[in-house]
Every structure is written in structure tokens, then in C-alpha cells.
Design a protein around this motif. Structure first.
Motif, PDB file in Angstrom:
ATOM      1  N   GLY A  73       0.849  -1.158  -0.078  1.00  0.00           N
ATOM      2  CA  GLY A  73       0.061   0.084  -0.084  1.00  0.00           C
ATOM      3  C   GLY A  73       0.902   1.218  -0.079  1.00  0.00           C
ATOM      4  O   GLY A  73       0.376   2.184   0.379  1.00  0.00           O
ATOM      5  N   CYS A  74       2.220   1.226  -0.209  1.00  0.00           N
ATOM      6  CA  CYS A  74       2.968   2.407  -0.318  1.00  0.00           C
ATOM      7  C   CYS A  74       2.668   3.433  -1.532  1.00  0.00           C
ATOM      8  O   CYS A  74       2.181   2.774  -2.556  1.00  0.00           O
ATOM      9  N   LYS A  75       3.005   4.378  -1.355  1.00  0.00           N
ATOM     10  CA  LYS A  75       2.949   5.648  -2.252  1.00  0.00           C
ATOM     11  C   LYS A  75       4.303   5.589  -3.109  1.00  0.00           C
ATOM     12  O   LYS A  75       5.331   4.924  -2.632  1.00  0.00           O
ATOM     13  N   PRO A  76       4.271   5.736  -4.498  1.00  0.00           N
ATOM     14  CA  PRO A  76       5.579   5.762  -4.970  1.00  0.00           C
ATOM     15  C   PRO A  76       6.907   6.641  -4.371  1.00  0.00           C
ATOM     16  O   PRO A  76       7.964   6.283  -4.601  1.00  0.00           O
ATOM     17  N   GLU A  77       6.365   7.823  -3.766  1.00  0.00           N
ATOM     18  CA  GLU A  77       7.541   8.546  -3.250  1.00  0.00           C
ATOM     19  C   GLU A  77       7.827   7.908  -2.094  1.00  0.00           C
ATOM     20  O   GLU A  77       9.206   8.286  -1.502  1.00  0.00           O
ATOM     21  N   TYR A  78       7.467   6.840  -1.441  1.00  0.00           N
ATOM     22  CA  TYR A  78       7.921   6.123  -0.327  1.00  0.00           C
ATOM     23  C   TYR A  78       9.173   5.198  -0.807  1.00  0.00           C
ATOM     24  O   TYR A  78       9.878   4.791  -0.023  1.00  0.00           O
ATOM     25  N   MET A  79       9.184   5.007  -2.170  1.00  0.00           N
ATOM     26  CA  MET A  79      10.401   3.861  -2.607  1.00  0.00           C
ATOM     27  C   MET A  79      11.584   4.249  -2.335  1.00  0.00           C
ATOM     28  O   MET A  79      12.387   3.166  -1.724  1.00  0.00           O
ATOM     29  N   PRO A  80      12.278   5.420  -2.290  1.00  0.00           N
ATOM     30  CA  PRO A  80      13.537   5.558  -1.833  1.00  0.00           C
ATOM     31  C   PRO A  80      13.835   5.117  -0.082  1.00  0.00           C
ATOM     32  O   PRO A  80      14.855   4.585   0.162  1.00  0.00           O
ATOM     33  N   VAL A  81      12.985   5.413   0.610  1.00  0.00           N
ATOM     34  CA  VAL A  81      13.044   4.842   1.872  1.00  0.00           C
ATOM     35  C   VAL A  81      13.048   3.367   2.054  1.00  0.00           C
ATOM     36  O   VAL A  81      13.714   2.605   2.578  1.00  0.00           O
ATOM     37  N   VAL A  82      11.965   2.905   1.524  1.00  0.00           N
ATOM     38  CA  VAL A  82      11.905   1.224   1.287  1.00  0.00           C
ATOM     39  C   VAL A  82      12.921   0.610   0.940  1.00  0.00           C
ATOM     40  O   VAL A  82      13.624  -0.410   1.333  1.00  0.00           O
ATOM     41  N   LEU A  83      13.660   1.422  -0.207  1.00  0.00           N
ATOM     42  CA  LEU A  83      15.063   0.851  -0.853  1.00  0.00           C
ATOM     43  C   LEU A  83      16.120   0.904  -0.026  1.00  0.00           C
ATOM     44  O   LEU A  83      16.693  -0.097   0.009  1.00  0.00           O
ATOM     45  N   ALA A  84      16.341   1.754   0.748  1.00  0.00           N
ATOM     46  CA  ALA A  84      17.487   2.035   1.831  1.00  0.00           C
ATOM     47  C   ALA A  84      17.194   0.950   2.914  1.00  0.00           C
ATOM     48  O   ALA A  84      18.151   0.296   3.267  1.00  0.00           O
ATOM     49  N   ALA A  85      16.061   0.825   3.425  1.00  0.00           N
ATOM     50  CA  ALA A  85      15.688  -0.167   4.373  1.00  0.00           C
ATOM     51  C   ALA A  85      16.157  -1.704   3.810  1.00  0.00           C
ATOM     52  O   ALA A  85      16.593  -2.375   4.625  1.00  0.00           O
ATOM     53  N   ALA A  86      15.643  -1.975   2.591  1.00  0.00           N
ATOM     54  CA  ALA A  86      15.992  -3.216   2.018  1.00  0.00           C
ATOM     55  C   ALA A  86      17.379  -3.341   1.825  1.00  0.00           C
ATOM     56  O   ALA A  86      18.154  -4.530   1.987  1.00  0.00           O
ATOM     57  N   GLU A  87      17.978  -2.509   1.527  1.00  0.00           N
ATOM     58  CA  GLU A  87      19.510  -2.585   1.363  1.00  0.00           C
ATOM     59  C   GLU A  87      20.266  -2.766   2.576  1.00  0.00           C
ATOM     60  O   GLU A  87      21.325  -3.679   2.897  1.00  0.00           O
ATOM     61  N   ALA A  88      19.640  -2.216   3.816  1.00  0.00           N
ATOM     62  CA  ALA A  88      20.231  -2.334   5.227  1.00  0.00           C
ATOM     63  C   ALA A  88      20.124  -3.721   5.618  1.00  0.00           C
ATOM     64  O   ALA A  88      20.762  -4.319   5.984  1.00  0.00           O
ATOM     65  N   ILE A  89      18.801  -4.432   5.478  1.00  0.00           N
ATOM     66  CA  ILE A  89      18.733  -5.572   5.915  1.00  0.00           C
ATOM     67  C   ILE A  89      19.360  -6.787   5.292  1.00  0.00           C
ATOM     68  O   ILE A  89      19.549  -7.554   5.676  1.00  0.00           O
ATOM     69  N   THR A  90      19.865  -6.446   3.903  1.00  0.00           N
ATOM     70  CA  THR A  90      20.624  -7.566   3.143  1.00  0.00           C
ATOM     71  C   THR A  90      22.112  -7.507   3.608  1.00  0.00           C
ATOM     72  O   THR A  90      22.604  -8.399   3.158  1.00  0.00           O
ATOM     73  N   ASP A  91      22.497  -6.459   4.313  1.00  0.00           N
ATOM     74  CA  ASP A  91      23.903  -6.361   4.641  1.00  0.00           C
ATOM     75  C   ASP A  91      24.164  -7.537   5.586  1.00  0.00           C
ATOM     76  O   ASP A  91      23.429  -7.920   6.702  1.00  0.00           O
ATOM     77  N   SER A  92      25.351  -8.247   5.465  1.00  0.00           N
ATOM     78  CA  SER A  92      25.509  -9.285   6.413  1.00  0.00           C
ATOM     79  C   SER A  92      25.743  -8.997   7.806  1.00  0.00           C
ATOM     80  O   SER A  92      25.384  -9.834   8.733  1.00  0.00           O
TER      81      SER A  92
END
Length: 353
Positions: A73-92
Motif C-alpha cells: 500500500g505504499c505511495k511511489p514517493e516512499y520507494m527511496p525509503v523502502v529501498l534504503a531499508a531493503a539494502e540495510a537488511i541485506t547487509d551481512s
């Protein structure tokens, strides 16, 4: 909406359930047009790889993040924040495998700092862990769907949480930087105040503590009473916790001259139990330590950076909270921060905290 159109929407929602794409609640049915809007909101190439997500080693791309953000249910403008969080959780160093599959049932808490909080209306004040805020709810939910749908951490299968907690649906807050007497979390981590930063920490559910009218020391003592429980679960590296101070507790502490450093020192010095008490409780946390006598003090926190202090919450009463975090092991299980890349920018940098 005609009756037939409504039927199509309901059927699409049910199909998402049948395919196992949901967290137990209905999701927004993904469409090509919706996915395209989300990818445009990211400003990045759809096949750009962000990392690999355990436990099933799913490859995380911008497109996959966009798809799960759309369903959340995100707005498109939320994407940069979601991407940053996704990058963070994939870090070992974050060790999402332990957080996603642990019987303890922790979930990634997403903390957002910087001016983007206001632009996206990410709540940092009243009811910030509760309902009513689309940005908080859907950004946190997007990360959960990603962990489920790309990482393969399904409840009852690879997600082995004994109890779990509501934050496993969505766990996203902002920090109330403008009304804090202290440096915000991202500035403590070496970032500039004007930078937009996402930090993820694997946490249990919030545990409230309160003191209607009292001194700074009394407020901290109430907090310490709750934190002493963590000595029973403490590893040789100690425990870890996020403390969220509401505005009234912040005012009381600041008026008494308490900096974040002083608060951490107070907590570390007071949060202990004797080895005898711990053994009597049946806890096995001392089994991997050097033998100690029953009168030896066992401290919950071994390092200052294991106590994360966040300014957030409303002014309605003297309530704050602490969130036990997955015990910190340097280089293995750490809080991780990412700068949010603007949708029209290719620059980014990573910081491990």
C-alpha cells in the motif's frame, strides 16, 4: 465501481492469498501499471540488484522491492525509503537470517531520520507504534512482505518465532529530532543532520514504562527496573536495547542535565543482577562465561553503543518505552544505517553502527 469491477478486485485479492503473497491481511493486487509507478518512484533501474535476502537467498532487485511495496500500500514517493531499508537488511552485518528465523521473534525496526520524515508524513509523535499513519504502516509492511516473499521466511516454516509480536506486520517510526534536546540517531552515527537516513535494528515489541510526576533519576530507575530482566538473557557480549523517550521524559531528563552519554552510563551502572540470582532463575546465560561467584554482578550492557536512545512520542503523559533488541555481536549482528538516495540521484553510502 460497478459490481463486476468490484468482483474482479475481490478475486484478485483472494488470488494473492492463494499464492501465499500476503502477511495475513489483504494486499493491493499488483498490476503492471501499479508496478511501473512504483519503479518510477524509485528513480532506479528495475533489475538493479540490492543484495541477497536469507534464509532462502532470494535476490533483491528494485523491481521486487517495488512489487512488495505496491502490495503493502505504499505511495511511489516512499520507494527511496523502502529501498534504503531493503539494502540495510541485506547487509551481512545486520544478520537478517537470525532475526527472521529466531524463536525470539524479533523484527526489523525501521527508524527514519532527516527532513524526508515531514515530506512523507512519517509519524514520530503520538501513537507512533500504533495505527493511523500510512507511511509508517506501509513502509514497515513492505519490508515484512519482502522478507516473506523474497527471503522465504514464512511463519511456521523458516520463521520459527515462538510468539512473535505485532511489529512483525509493520515496524517503522520517525525520530522527533526537532523536539529533542539531544543529537538524533543518524548524527550520532556520523551522518549530517540534513541527510535522510534509515536505520534498522532487530527488536522485540515495545514495553512501556511511565511515571506521572517524578524526577529524572526516578524515571531512569523505573526504566532500569524493566531492563534488569535482560540480564537473564545476556550473552558474554551483553544485551542490546532501543529506548524511546517521549517528550515529557525528555524535558525532565534534559532539565536535570542528562545527555545521552550520561543516560547510557546510568543505565549500564544500574542494570545488573547477581550471578546467584541469575542461576536461581534457571537462566543458562552464564554457561558460556568464565565461572563467577554468586555475589558477582552481571551487567546487562557491555557497551554504550548497545543502548540506542530515540526521541519520539507525544506530550499527553509520562510514558516512554524500551525495545529489547537481538543481542549484539560485533561484526555479526549489528544495527545498520543507509542514506536514502533521492529518486533522481545515483549516489549513496553505507554506514555500519
Amino acid at each position: 465501481m460497478t459490481e463486476s469491477t468490484g468482483d474482479v478486485v475481490v478475486d484478485s485479492i483472494e488470488e494473492c492469498f492463494e499464492r501465499g503473497w500476503t502477511d495475513g491481511l489483504p494486499v493491493v493486487p499488483p498490476t503492471p501499471a501499479g508496478l511501473e509507478r512504483m519503479i518510477r518512484g524509485s528513480g532506479r533501474e528495475p533489475q538493479e540488484v540490492l543484495g541477497v535476502l536469507p534464509p532462502k537467498a532470494g535476490v533483491v532487485t528494485v523491481e521486487k522491492v517495488a512489487l512488495n511495496a505496491l502490495m503493502a500500500g505504499c505511495k511511489p514517493e516512499y520507494m527511496p525509503v523502502v529501498l534504503a531499508a531493503a539494502e540495510a537488511i541485506t547487509d551481512s552485518r545486520f544478520n537478517i537470517h537470525a532475526i527472521a528465523s529466531s524463536t525470539r521473534g524479533c523484527a526489523p525496526l525501521v527508524i527514519v531520520n532527516g527532513p524526508l520524515r515531514d515530506a512523507l508524513e512519517i509519524n514520530s509523535k503520538g501513537n507512533l507504534f500504533g495505527p493511523g499513519w500510512r507511511a509508517n504502516a506501509t513502509i514497515g509492511r513492505a519490508l515484512r512482505l519482502l522478507i516473506r516473499n523474497v527471503g522465504g521466511s514464512l511463519p511456521g516454516e523458516l520463521d520459527r518465532a515462538t510468539l512473535g509480536h505485532p511489529g512483525k506486520y509493520s515496524y517503522c517510526i520517525g525520530e522527533d529530532e526537532e523536539h529533542s534536546p539531544w543529537e538524533p540517531l543518524h548524527v550520532e552515527g556520523g551522518f549530517k543532520r540534513e541527510e535522510n537516513v534509515v536505520t534498522v535494528i532487530g527488536c522485540e515489541a515495545p514495553k512501556q514504562f511511565g511515571l506521572a510526576q517524578g524526577s529524572a533519576a526516578q524515571a531512569l530507575d523505573v526504566l532500569v527496573d524493566g531492563l534488569r530482566l535482560l540480564t537473564h538473557f545476556s550473552s558474554p557480549n551483553g544485551s542490546e536495547v532501543v529506548v524511546v523517550f517521549s517528550s515529557q521524559h525528555r524535558e525532565v531528563l534534559a532539565a536535570a542535565g542528562y545527555t545521552k552519554r550520561a543516560i547510557r552510563q546510568y543505565i549500564r551502572e544500574k542494570t545488573w543482577r547477581s550471578a546467584g540470582e541469575i542461576r536461581a532463575s534457571g537462566s543458562q546465560c552464564l554457561a558460556k562465561r568464565e565461572p563467577v561467584g554468586d555475589e558477582t554482578r552481571v551487567y546487562a550492557f557491555q557497551r554504550d553503543d548497545a543502548i540506542h536512545i530515540i526521541a519520539a512520542g507525544d506530550m499527553t503523559n509520562h510514558f516512554s518505552a524500551f525495545l529489547p533488541a537481538l543481542r549484539s555481536t560485533p561484526g555479526v549482528c549489528e544495527a545498520v544505517s543507509r542514506v536514502v538516495r533521492p529518486s533522481d540521484s545515483r549516489g549513496s553510502r553505507l554506514s555500519h553502527r
